[in-house]
Design a protein around this motif. Structure first.
Motif, PDB file in Angstrom:
ATOM      1  N   ALA A 198       3.789 -67.264  78.325  1.00  0.00           N
ATOM      2  CA  ALA A 198       4.087 -66.937  76.931  1.00  0.00           C
ATOM      3  C   ALA A 198       3.672 -65.503  76.604  1.00  0.00           C
ATOM      4  O   ALA A 198       4.427 -64.758  75.972  1.00  0.00           O
ATOM      5  N   VAL A 199       2.496 -65.116  77.035  1.00  0.00           N
ATOM      6  CA  VAL A 199       2.025 -63.756  76.784  1.00  0.00           C
ATOM      7  C   VAL A 199       2.917 -62.749  77.512  1.00  0.00           C
ATOM      8  O   VAL A 199       3.315 -61.730  76.951  1.00  0.00           O
ATOM      9  N   GLY A 200       3.257 -63.041  78.760  1.00  0.00           N
ATOM     10  CA  GLY A 200       4.113 -62.144  79.528  1.00  0.00           C
ATOM     11  C   GLY A 200       5.494 -61.990  78.904  1.00  0.00           C
ATOM     12  O   GLY A 200       6.037 -60.877  78.840  1.00  0.00           O
ATOM     13  N   LEU A 201       6.075 -63.085  78.437  1.00  0.00           N
ATOM     14  CA  LEU A 201       7.392 -63.018  77.802  1.00  0.00           C
ATOM     15  C   LEU A 201       7.337 -62.152  76.553  1.00  0.00           C
ATOM     16  O   LEU A 201       8.207 -61.305  76.319  1.00  0.00           O
ATOM     17  N   GLY A 202       6.308 -62.375  75.737  1.00  0.00           N
ATOM     18  CA  GLY A 202       6.164 -61.581  74.522  1.00  0.00           C
ATOM     19  C   GLY A 202       5.960 -60.108  74.829  1.00  0.00           C
ATOM     20  O   GLY A 202       6.552 -59.236  74.192  1.00  0.00           O
ATOM     21  N   ALA A 203       5.128 -59.830  75.821  1.00  0.00           N
ATOM     22  CA  ALA A 203       4.868 -58.432  76.196  1.00  0.00           C
ATOM     23  C   ALA A 203       6.134 -57.758  76.715  1.00  0.00           C
ATOM     24  O   ALA A 203       6.327 -56.555  76.513  1.00  0.00           O
ATOM     25  N   ASP A 204       7.002 -58.522  77.354  1.00  0.00           N
ATOM     26  CA  ASP A 204       8.258 -57.983  77.867  1.00  0.00           C
ATOM     27  C   ASP A 204       9.367 -57.956  76.813  1.00  0.00           C
ATOM     28  O   ASP A 204      10.482 -57.499  77.088  1.00  0.00           O
ATOM     29  N   GLY A 205       9.093 -58.498  75.638  1.00  0.00           N
ATOM     30  CA  GLY A 205      10.082 -58.505  74.566  1.00  0.00           C
ATOM     31  C   GLY A 205      11.151 -59.561  74.724  1.00  0.00           C
ATOM     32  O   GLY A 205      12.211 -59.475  74.108  1.00  0.00           O
ATOM     33  N   LEU A 206      10.879 -60.568  75.557  1.00  0.00           N
ATOM     34  CA  LEU A 206      11.864 -61.639  75.770  1.00  0.00           C
ATOM     35  C   LEU A 206      11.618 -62.776  74.795  1.00  0.00           C
ATOM     36  O   LEU A 206      10.485 -63.040  74.387  1.00  0.00           O
ATOM     37  N   GLN A 207      12.688 -63.466  74.438  1.00  0.00           N
ATOM     38  CA  GLN A 207      12.590 -64.602  73.518  1.00  0.00           C
ATOM     39  C   GLN A 207      13.028 -65.875  74.224  1.00  0.00           C
ATOM     40  O   GLN A 207      14.116 -65.922  74.805  1.00  0.00           O
ATOM     41  N   PRO A 208      12.182 -66.920  74.169  1.00  0.00           N
ATOM     42  CA  PRO A 208      12.558 -68.179  74.815  1.00  0.00           C
ATOM     43  C   PRO A 208      13.758 -68.815  74.122  1.00  0.00           C
ATOM     44  O   PRO A 208      13.977 -68.628  72.932  1.00  0.00           O
ATOM     45  N   PHE A 211      15.308 -64.628  77.092  1.00  0.00           N
ATOM     46  CA  PHE A 211      16.289 -63.553  77.177  1.00  0.00           C
ATOM     47  C   PHE A 211      15.897 -62.379  76.294  1.00  0.00           C
ATOM     48  O   PHE A 211      15.178 -62.528  75.310  1.00  0.00           O
ATOM     49  N   GLU A 212      16.442 -61.222  76.644  1.00  0.00           N
ATOM     50  CA  GLU A 212      16.344 -60.049  75.800  1.00  0.00           C
ATOM     51  C   GLU A 212      17.092 -60.392  74.513  1.00  0.00           C
ATOM     52  O   GLU A 212      18.185 -60.975  74.571  1.00  0.00           O
ATOM     53  N   PRO A 213      16.528 -60.095  73.350  1.00  0.00           N
ATOM     54  CA  PRO A 213      17.143 -60.532  72.092  1.00  0.00           C
ATOM     55  C   PRO A 213      18.602 -60.128  71.903  1.00  0.00           C
ATOM     56  O   PRO A 213      19.367 -60.854  71.291  1.00  0.00           O
ATOM     57  N   GLY A 214      19.025 -58.988  72.458  1.00  0.00           N
ATOM     58  CA  GLY A 214      20.402 -58.538  72.258  1.00  0.00           C
ATOM     59  C   GLY A 214      21.405 -59.081  73.243  1.00  0.00           C
ATOM     60  O   GLY A 214      22.592 -58.768  73.156  1.00  0.00           O
ATOM     61  N   MET A 215      20.951 -59.916  74.199  1.00  0.00           N
ATOM     62  CA  MET A 215      21.882 -60.432  75.202  1.00  0.00           C
ATOM     63  C   MET A 215      22.889 -61.380  74.549  1.00  0.00           C
ATOM     64  O   MET A 215      22.510 -62.320  73.867  1.00  0.00           O
ATOM     65  N   PRO A 216      24.189 -61.132  74.762  1.00  0.00           N
ATOM     66  CA  PRO A 216      25.209 -62.000  74.160  1.00  0.00           C
ATOM     67  C   PRO A 216      25.104 -63.445  74.663  1.00  0.00           C
ATOM     68  O   PRO A 216      24.720 -63.701  75.806  1.00  0.00           O
TER      69      PRO A 216
END
Length: 138
Positions: free
Chosen positions: A82-92, A114-119
Motif C-alpha cells: 500500500a505504501v509503495g503504490l501510494g509512493a509510486d502514484g498508483l491507484q488500486p 494503475f496510473e490514474p490517467g491510464m484509459p
C-alpha cells in the motif's frame, strides 16, 4: 543537496510498519463512531441507509462492530504494498482482479493498481492479457 542519514526505502519501511500497527489494534470506539455515518452498501440503491439509521439495538450494533474489528485485525498485511503504490502514484482497482482457484476456493489472487490517467480499455486489456498468460500455463 544535503545527504540525509536515511533512504526513501527507510521511509517506506517505517510508513508500512506504522500502517500495519494501525490494523493490529484497531480503535474499537472509533470503529463504532465511523460506522454511524457510513452507508451500508447492501441498502443501496434507493438512497442507502447508514449504520445509525438501520435501527439496530445496542447488542446487534456491538456484534457488527466486533465483526468489523475482527476483520481489520485479521486483514492481510499489505502495508508495504500500500505504501509503495501510494509512493509510486498508483491507484488500486476494485474492478480488476484475477482470482485463481482450486477445489472451489481461491489459492491466489492478483490485484492491480494503475496510473490514474491510464484509459479503462488499456487497464482491461492488460488484465485480460495477464489472465490469458496464466491460463495458458495452468
Amino acid at each position: 543537496m544535503t545527504e540525509l542519514p536515511y533512504t526513501d526505502d527507510d521511509l517506506r519501511t517505517e510508513a508500512a510498519s506504522q500502517h500495519k500497527a494501525l490494523t493490529e489494534d484497531p480503535d474499537y470506539t472509533g470503529i463504532g463512531e465511523a460506522m454511524d455515518d457510513d452507508i451500508v452498501p447492501s441498502t443501496e440503491p434507493g438512497g442507502g441507509k447508514t449504520w445509525a439509521t438501520l435501527l439496530l439495538d445496542d447488542a446487534a450494533f456491538d456484534e457488527a462492530r466486533d465483526q468489523i474489528s475482527d476483520l481489520i485485525s485479521k486483514a492481510a498485511d499489505v502495508s508495504r504494498w500500500a505504501v509503495g503504490l501510494g509512493a509510486d502514484g498508483l491507484q488500486p482497482s476494485d474492478e480488476h482482479v484475477i482470482t485463481i482457484g482450486a477445489d472451489d476456493k481461491p489459492i491466489a489472487r492478483i490485484h492491480f493498481a494503475f496510473e490514474p490517467g491510464m484509459p479503462e480499455e488499456m487497464r482491461t486489456a492488460l488484465v485480460q492479457g495477464i489472465g490469458q498468460a496464466i491460463d495458458a500455463h495452468l
